[in-house]
Design an enzyme around this catalytic site. Structure first.
Site, PDB file in Angstrom:
ATOM      1  N   HIS A  82       0.864  -1.188   0.000  1.00 13.50           N
ATOM      2  CA  HIS A  82       0.000   0.000   0.000  1.00 13.50           C
ATOM      3  C   HIS A  82       0.893   1.228   0.000  1.00 13.50           C
ATOM      4  O   HIS A  82       1.909   1.265   0.690  1.00 13.50           O
ATOM      5  CB  HIS A  82      -0.888   0.014   1.248  1.00 13.50           C
ATOM      6  CG  HIS A  82      -1.742   1.243   1.318  1.00 13.50           C
ATOM      7  ND1 HIS A  82      -2.940   1.359   0.642  1.00 13.50           N
ATOM      8  CD2 HIS A  82      -1.552   2.429   1.946  1.00 13.50           C
ATOM      9  CE1 HIS A  82      -3.445   2.554   0.855  1.00 13.50           C
ATOM     10  NE2 HIS A  82      -2.624   3.215   1.647  1.00 13.50           N
ATOM     11  N   ARG A 168     -14.780  12.260   7.178  1.00 10.14           N
ATOM     12  CA  ARG A 168     -13.524  12.971   7.461  1.00 10.14           C
ATOM     13  C   ARG A 168     -13.167  13.899   6.313  1.00 10.14           C
ATOM     14  O   ARG A 168     -12.658  15.008   6.521  1.00 10.14           O
ATOM     15  CB  ARG A 168     -12.397  11.955   7.686  1.00 10.14           C
ATOM     16  CG  ARG A 168     -12.514  11.239   9.028  1.00 10.14           C
ATOM     17  CD  ARG A 168     -11.606  10.022   9.080  1.00 10.14           C
ATOM     18  NE  ARG A 168     -10.234  10.372   8.820  1.00 10.14           N
ATOM     19  CZ  ARG A 168      -9.340   9.564   8.224  1.00 10.14           C
ATOM     20  NH1 ARG A 168      -9.687   8.357   7.857  1.00 10.14           N
ATOM     21  NH2 ARG A 168      -8.111   9.985   8.016  1.00 10.14           N
ATOM     22  N   LYS A 187      -8.601  -1.824   6.140  1.00  8.22           N
ATOM     23  CA  LYS A 187      -8.888  -2.372   4.807  1.00  8.22           C
ATOM     24  C   LYS A 187      -7.873  -3.448   4.430  1.00  8.22           C
ATOM     25  O   LYS A 187      -8.230  -4.485   3.882  1.00  8.22           O
ATOM     26  CB  LYS A 187      -8.869  -1.241   3.772  1.00  8.22           C
ATOM     27  CG  LYS A 187     -10.090  -0.327   3.900  1.00  8.22           C
ATOM     28  CD  LYS A 187     -10.022   0.856   2.960  1.00  8.22           C
ATOM     29  CE  LYS A 187      -9.043   1.895   3.439  1.00  8.22           C
ATOM     30  NZ  LYS A 187      -9.161   3.223   2.872  1.00  8.22           N
TER      31      LYS A 187
HETATM   32  N1  URA Z   1      -6.009   6.695   2.653  1.00 10.20           N
HETATM   33  C1  URA Z   1      -6.924   5.975   3.346  1.00 10.20           C
HETATM   34  O1  URA Z   1      -7.319   4.908   2.924  1.00 10.20           O
HETATM   35  N2  URA Z   1      -7.364   6.482   4.499  1.00 10.20           N
HETATM   36  C2  URA Z   1      -6.940   7.651   5.016  1.00 10.20           C
HETATM   37  O2  URA Z   1      -7.362   8.034   6.080  1.00 10.20           O
HETATM   38  C3  URA Z   1      -6.006   8.390   4.279  1.00 10.20           C
HETATM   39  C4  URA Z   1      -5.551   7.883   3.090  1.00 10.20           C
END
Ligand code: URA
Length: 423
Positions: A82, A168, A187
């Site tokens: 990621h 957010r 995730k």
């Molecule tokens: N990417 C994400 O998946 N979540 C965040 O809070 C910031 C970047």
């Protein structure tokens, strides 16, 4: 429980209990808490933080809000990557087939771009016919058969994050290290991968502008992954200059194919090979990945991956018919190509979106024809803007004002990789 009690506790610097956290995540996911109350709690967390024990429970509750995939039938060690985002960050397009070609399975559930950083799915959708949406069964089959899948995360994966991230985004509460760490890691853990390598970027084009903040985020995510049984490593990399030479969708796919064919820019290869080496170590595979880029094996996996998702790997990528050149204002050495400015220019040209429903242009983007350290003559092309919609050009050019710095002396080169944190 009353959400206002949780808001007051956190506002005043107190701790939330495990039950309070689990209740809040569950109730908000099921729309039993109003957005304004959830926003107030998120803002209190942004200012007061979550301690490691609170964050562990918060993240576990987000994972438990949906399904956790079972990849045990894939038949190979699973390892994902990621990136916290960047400009010209096309690494997944090269890295995932490369690591798959080395014998691991890479189950990459990816996202779309928002703002100045591009999204992997948007880039791949520039390939005619390629589809991001797969069922869980299709995803597992592809992983089993080919060893790589890059597709959209389904609605069952950490649904709490889907709701919290959207909130957010519109309440100024994205920039909180515990909230970012729990959002990303919930995730990735729910995806079911056994190992994970994080590319945590810092610099003008990154989410985190400063190395110390990126390090804190990386340490937090490595701790969360390890606590959930996912072997996790974080690579801290600089993102002051766009990665490679292309920024946009089709142009980044073209550059990735170049890298998969044994060419490609040095910085893209350096970060890709460093991440591949960490992924293979976590997966227990001792293959040296570099030769697979030049001998066609990584490219063969790319072809298989694109075809399996409906794309035509031999199709011509869309190209811009209208281009605008930005020229060097003086002779000297390029000392800076500001990643944020180039990312905003590409976004304004149409390569990115402002709202998640917006379409993106496969054609729009920016090519960096000079990078820091290059000697240039006054008037020499330094950027090439690829235009899909000419009305967008003035905004893009405005974003590039002052983006290129040229000095009499070459810059002192900074290492692309600042550190590697192994869990
Ligand atoms: N990417 C994400 O998946 N979540 C965040 O809070 C910031 C970047």
């Amino acid at each position: 429980m009353q959400v206002v009690d949780l808001i007051r506790t956190k506002r005043d610097g107190g701790r939330l209990s495990d039950d309070e956290i689990r209740w809040f995540i569950d109730a908000y996911t099921h729309a039993d808490i109003a957005d304004e109350q959830a926003s107030a709690l998120l803002m209190a967390i942004l200012f007061r933080g979550l301690d490691p024990a609170e964050l562990a429970v918060w993240t576990a509750a987000m994972i438990d809000s949906g399904d956790r995939m079972d990849l045990s039938g894939v038949g190979r060690p699973t390892v994902d990557k990621h990136s916290t985002g960047g400009v010209g960050d096309k690494v997944s397009l090269v890295l995932c087939p490369l690591v798959g070609a080395c014998g691991a399975a890479v189950p990459q559930l990816s996202g779309r771009g928002l703002g100045h950083t591009g999204g992997t799915l948007d880039k791949l959708e520039a390939i005619p016919g390629w589809k991001a949406l797969l069922t869980p069964e299709q995803m597992l089959q592809q992983l089993h058969d080919i060893g790589v899948v890059i597709c959209a995360a389904g609605p069952g994966l950490a649904p709490a994050d889907r709701k919290l991230y959207a909130l957010r985004d519109v309440t100024g509460t994205v920039e909180s290290i515990p909230l970012i760490a729990s959002s990303i890691m919930s995730k990735k853990i729910a995806e079911g991968t056994e190992s994970l390598v994080l590319n945590v970027t810092f610099g003008s084009g990154a989410f985190m502008k400063r190395l110390d903040h990126a390090r804190e985020l990386a340490e937090t995510m490595v701790r969360l992954g390890t606590a959930h049984g996912v072997r996790t490593t974080a690579v801290l990399s600089r993102m002051d200059t766009p990665l490679g030479r292309s920024v946009g969708n089709a142009v980044e796919v073209a550059e990735s194919i170049e890298a998969l064919s044994g060419g490609g820019p040095a910085d893209l290869l350096e970060i890709t090979l460093a991440l591949a080496s960490e992924m293979l170590t976590l997966a227990g595979i001792s293959t040296d990945p570099a030769p697979l880029l030049s001998d066609g094996r990584a490219l063969a996996v790319w072809h298989a991956m694109i075809s399996a998702q409906g794309g035509d790997p031999a199709a011509r990528l869309p190209v811009a018919t209208q281009r605008e050149i930005v020229r060097a204002e003086r002779s000297g050495y390029v000392t800076g190509v500001d990643a944020f400015a180039v990312g905003v220019a590409s976004w304004r040209l149409g390569a990115g979106r402002s709202r998640k429903e917006d379409p993106v242009s496969p054609i729009a983007g920016v090519l960096c024809m000079a990078k820091p350290g290059d000697a240039v003559e006054q008037g020499q092309p330094v950027l090439e803007l690829h235009i899909d919609d000419p009305t967008r050009l003035p905004g893009a050019l405005a974003a590039l004002h002052g983006a290129i710095t040229i000095d009499a002396e070459p810059p002192i080169a900074q290492p692309l990789i600042a550190d590697i944190l192994r869990g």
